[in-house]
Design a protein around this motif. Sequence first.
Motif, PDB file in Angstrom:
ATOM      1  N   LEU A  93       0.854  -1.201   0.000  1.00 32.54           N
ATOM      2  CA  LEU A  93       0.000   0.000   0.000  1.00 32.54           C
ATOM      3  C   LEU A  93       0.883   1.242   0.000  1.00 32.54           C
ATOM      4  N   VAL A  94       0.621   2.156  -0.913  1.00 35.23           N
ATOM      5  CA  VAL A  94       1.409   3.389  -0.998  1.00 35.23           C
ATOM      6  C   VAL A  94       0.474   4.589  -0.837  1.00 35.23           C
ATOM      7  N   GLN A  95       0.788   5.412   0.149  1.00 37.04           N
ATOM      8  CA  GLN A  95      -0.046   6.590   0.424  1.00 37.04           C
ATOM      9  C   GLN A  95       0.279   7.715  -0.553  1.00 37.04           C
ATOM     10  N   ALA A  96      -0.654   8.633  -0.685  1.00 34.82           N
ATOM     11  CA  ALA A  96      -0.449   9.923  -1.343  1.00 34.82           C
ATOM     12  C   ALA A  96       0.188   9.821  -2.733  1.00 34.82           C
ATOM     13  N   VAL A  97      -0.265   8.865  -3.528  1.00 38.76           N
ATOM     14  CA  VAL A  97       0.272   8.746  -4.894  1.00 38.76           C
ATOM     15  C   VAL A  97      -0.139   9.968  -5.712  1.00 38.76           C
ATOM     16  N   ASP A  98      -1.249  10.585  -5.336  1.00 36.28           N
ATOM     17  CA  ASP A  98      -1.691  11.808  -6.037  1.00 36.28           C
ATOM     18  C   ASP A  98      -0.671  12.935  -5.908  1.00 36.28           C
ATOM     19  N   HIS A  99       0.179  12.907  -4.874  1.00 36.98           N
ATOM     20  CA  HIS A  99       1.187  13.958  -4.727  1.00 36.98           C
ATOM     21  C   HIS A  99       2.260  13.869  -5.817  1.00 36.98           C
ATOM     22  N   TYR A 100       2.385  12.697  -6.397  1.00 38.97           N
ATOM     23  CA  TYR A 100       3.431  12.485  -7.404  1.00 38.97           C
ATOM     24  C   TYR A 100       2.891  12.578  -8.818  1.00 38.97           C
ATOM     25  N   LEU A 101       1.579  12.549  -8.948  1.00 36.14           N
ATOM     26  CA  LEU A 101       0.995  12.371 -10.279  1.00 36.14           C
ATOM     27  C   LEU A 101      -0.183  13.330 -10.472  1.00 36.14           C
ATOM     28  N   PRO A 102       0.050  14.510 -11.067  1.00 36.00           N
ATOM     29  CA  PRO A 102      -1.043  15.467 -11.237  1.00 36.00           C
ATOM     30  C   PRO A 102      -2.253  14.885 -11.968  1.00 36.00           C
ATOM     31  N   GLU A 103      -2.009  13.938 -12.898  1.00 38.02           N
ATOM     32  CA  GLU A 103      -3.141  13.341 -13.647  1.00 38.02           C
ATOM     33  C   GLU A 103      -4.058  12.578 -12.695  1.00 38.02           C
ATOM     34  N   LEU A 104      -3.475  12.001 -11.655  1.00 33.31           N
ATOM     35  CA  LEU A 104      -4.296  11.297 -10.668  1.00 33.31           C
ATOM     36  C   LEU A 104      -4.969  12.321  -9.748  1.00 33.31           C
ATOM     37  N   ALA A 105      -4.214  13.353  -9.352  1.00 32.47           N
ATOM     38  CA  ALA A 105      -4.783  14.395  -8.492  1.00 32.47           C
ATOM     39  C   ALA A 105      -5.994  15.044  -9.168  1.00 32.47           C
ATOM     40  N   ASP A 106      -5.988  15.083 -10.505  1.00 30.54           N
ATOM     41  CA  ASP A 106      -7.125  15.661 -11.247  1.00 30.54           C
ATOM     42  C   ASP A 106      -8.448  14.994 -10.874  1.00 30.54           C
ATOM     43  N   TYR A 107      -8.373  13.705 -10.526  1.00 33.45           N
ATOM     44  CA  TYR A 107      -9.623  12.991 -10.210  1.00 33.45           C
ATOM     45  C   TYR A 107     -10.332  13.578  -8.990  1.00 33.45           C
ATOM     46  N   TRP A 108      -9.581  14.306  -8.128  1.00 29.88           N
ATOM     47  CA  TRP A 108     -10.242  14.942  -6.972  1.00 29.88           C
ATOM     48  C   TRP A 108     -11.330  15.907  -7.435  1.00 29.88           C
ATOM     49  N   GLN A 109     -11.138  16.427  -8.652  1.00 29.04           N
ATOM     50  CA  GLN A 109     -12.116  17.386  -9.174  1.00 29.04           C
ATOM     51  C   GLN A 109     -13.511  16.757  -9.279  1.00 29.04           C
ATOM     52  N   LYS A 110     -13.529  15.438  -9.429  1.00 30.64           N
ATOM     53  CA  LYS A 110     -14.817  14.728  -9.494  1.00 30.64           C
ATOM     54  C   LYS A 110     -15.564  14.839  -8.165  1.00 30.64           C
ATOM     55  N   PHE A 111     -14.795  15.114  -7.101  1.00 33.05           N
ATOM     56  CA  PHE A 111     -15.410  15.192  -5.769  1.00 33.05           C
ATOM     57  C   PHE A 111     -15.362  16.622  -5.238  1.00 33.05           C
ATOM     58  N   SER A 112     -15.365  17.592  -6.169  1.00 34.79           N
ATOM     59  CA  SER A 112     -15.168  18.982  -5.728  1.00 34.79           C
ATOM     60  C   SER A 112     -16.396  19.536  -5.004  1.00 34.79           C
ATOM     61  N   PHE A 113     -17.468  18.754  -4.955  1.00 39.73           N
ATOM     62  CA  PHE A 113     -18.635  19.181  -4.175  1.00 39.73           C
ATOM     63  C   PHE A 113     -18.442  18.876  -2.686  1.00 39.73           C
ATOM     64  N   ILE A 114     -17.344  18.187  -2.369  1.00 38.58           N
ATOM     65  CA  ILE A 114     -16.984  17.937  -0.962  1.00 38.58           C
ATOM     66  C   ILE A 114     -15.818  18.882  -0.664  1.00 38.58           C
ATOM     67  N   PRO A 115     -15.835  19.631   0.442  1.00 39.42           N
ATOM     68  CA  PRO A 115     -14.769  20.617   0.655  1.00 39.42           C
ATOM     69  C   PRO A 115     -13.386  19.969   0.589  1.00 39.42           C
ATOM     70  N   SER A 116     -12.444  20.658  -0.046  1.00 35.00           N
ATOM     71  CA  SER A 116     -11.150  20.015  -0.272  1.00 35.00           C
ATOM     72  C   SER A 116     -10.374  19.818   1.033  1.00 35.00           C
ATOM     73  N   TRP A 117     -10.722  20.566   2.088  1.00 38.27           N
ATOM     74  CA  TRP A 117     -10.000  20.308   3.352  1.00 38.27           C
ATOM     75  C   TRP A 117     -10.398  18.978   3.978  1.00 38.27           C
ATOM     76  N   ARG A 118     -11.444  18.330   3.453  1.00 36.90           N
ATOM     77  CA  ARG A 118     -11.826  16.995   3.942  1.00 36.90           C
ATOM     78  C   ARG A 118     -11.032  15.891   3.245  1.00 36.90           C
ATOM     79  N   ARG A 119     -10.261  16.275   2.190  1.00 36.43           N
ATOM     80  CA  ARG A 119      -9.498  15.248   1.465  1.00 36.43           C
ATOM     81  C   ARG A 119      -8.256  14.841   2.232  1.00 36.43           C
TER      82      ARG A 119
END
Length: 393
Positions: A93-119
């Motif tokens: 298990l590897v944590q925070a892979v989104d920190h290394y890969l902006p294309e993966l971090a982009d998927y957070w946009q799908k959940f932008s109706f949830i405040p980003s400080w909850r991520r």
Amino acid sequence: MTETNIPLPYLGGLTAEEFLRDYWQKKPLFVRNAFPDIAYLVGKEDLLDLAQEASAESRIILEKDGKKPWELRKGPFNSKQYKQMPKSHWTLLVQAVDHYLPELADYWQKFSFIPSWRRDDVMISYAAPNGSVGKHFDQYDVFLVQGTGQRRWQLGEFCDADAQFLPNTKLRILEDMPVTFDEVVNAGDLLYVPPKLAHYGVAQNDCLTFSFGFRAPSLSHVLEHIVDTALEQTGAEALYQDIDLQAQTHGAWLNPQHLEKLQQQVLTLLNQPNILSNALAPFLSEAKYEDYEPVGEQVSSEDLVSALNDGAVICRDPASRFVYVGEQGKAQALFINGDEICFGEDVDGTFIALLVDNTRLTANDLQSHLANNANSDWLCAQIATGYFIVLMD
Ligand code: SIN
Ligand code: CO
């Protein structure tokens, strides 16, 4: 910005409002083929490589053939260790892979109706056949999205303080889990699991699973920050006052009216203007990793505009956290990684909000804002600090 009242295919056609009303923190949601392309983003070898980096937080859970059942090993790992792994029953298990890969971090946009400080982060697991982390529950909300391979997910019931865990392991693995849901998931399938709901995912073959994990601050931390800020704002020497004290016949009696007065004076201390945002905005914007320092690049306004015109996009630094206060869509104050990042009066609050609410802003999105020199100078300064990155698309 995401419209909150349009059906979202990746939530099975629910709107963001319906999902939050009926599912969020309440019940699981399963959607087949929600993110059809996610599996192509990260493969097994990418994950094994990342877990060799000292900067990446990784662990292996070995159900069988370790020093003991459910052995936990902490990364970083090396290729020799990988070669010695058994053919089955283990998970990396590897944590925070989104920190290394902006294309993966982009998927957070799908959940932008949830405040980003909850991520929290996107964890990715690679499991060998029959690999699992056991029957368990998490404290937080998670969207589990299948990458390559297949996993059999079973869900149980909501757990409480009576949950019984397997002895002889620090991992909180449930002894038992009555099954309420049982599906084999394929690449792109999404399973939302609310906090405390028991779940158990067993790899059917070589399998990658992406976990979009949320977090919730502990209320004791929230309280600490509010109290610290209240004391900073008034001075810690404020004392109880009782100018209207009435005589009492029994000196040792604790008069409930005095207790109420004490409470009132404490509440007045906490009820200062902006106390909540002053106390909590920096706290909620703290980066996941305390010692994290972004790396920036120097860019002039002219270079920025010409890069955008050549197809570059502006992204937030995926490892930083951004919070603004003011109106929705118009920042009055901005906080990144625990610090207030100032901007002058000529910088538009709507421009700041656009930058931190979105990912992948194009020349088109930014053109009108960058015509204001104050805006473009401010953005260049933040690119130099590393809070925003220029990505060639
Ligand atoms: C996994 O990916 O194996 C575990 C994810 C989870 O159960 O939260
Ligand atoms: Co879990």
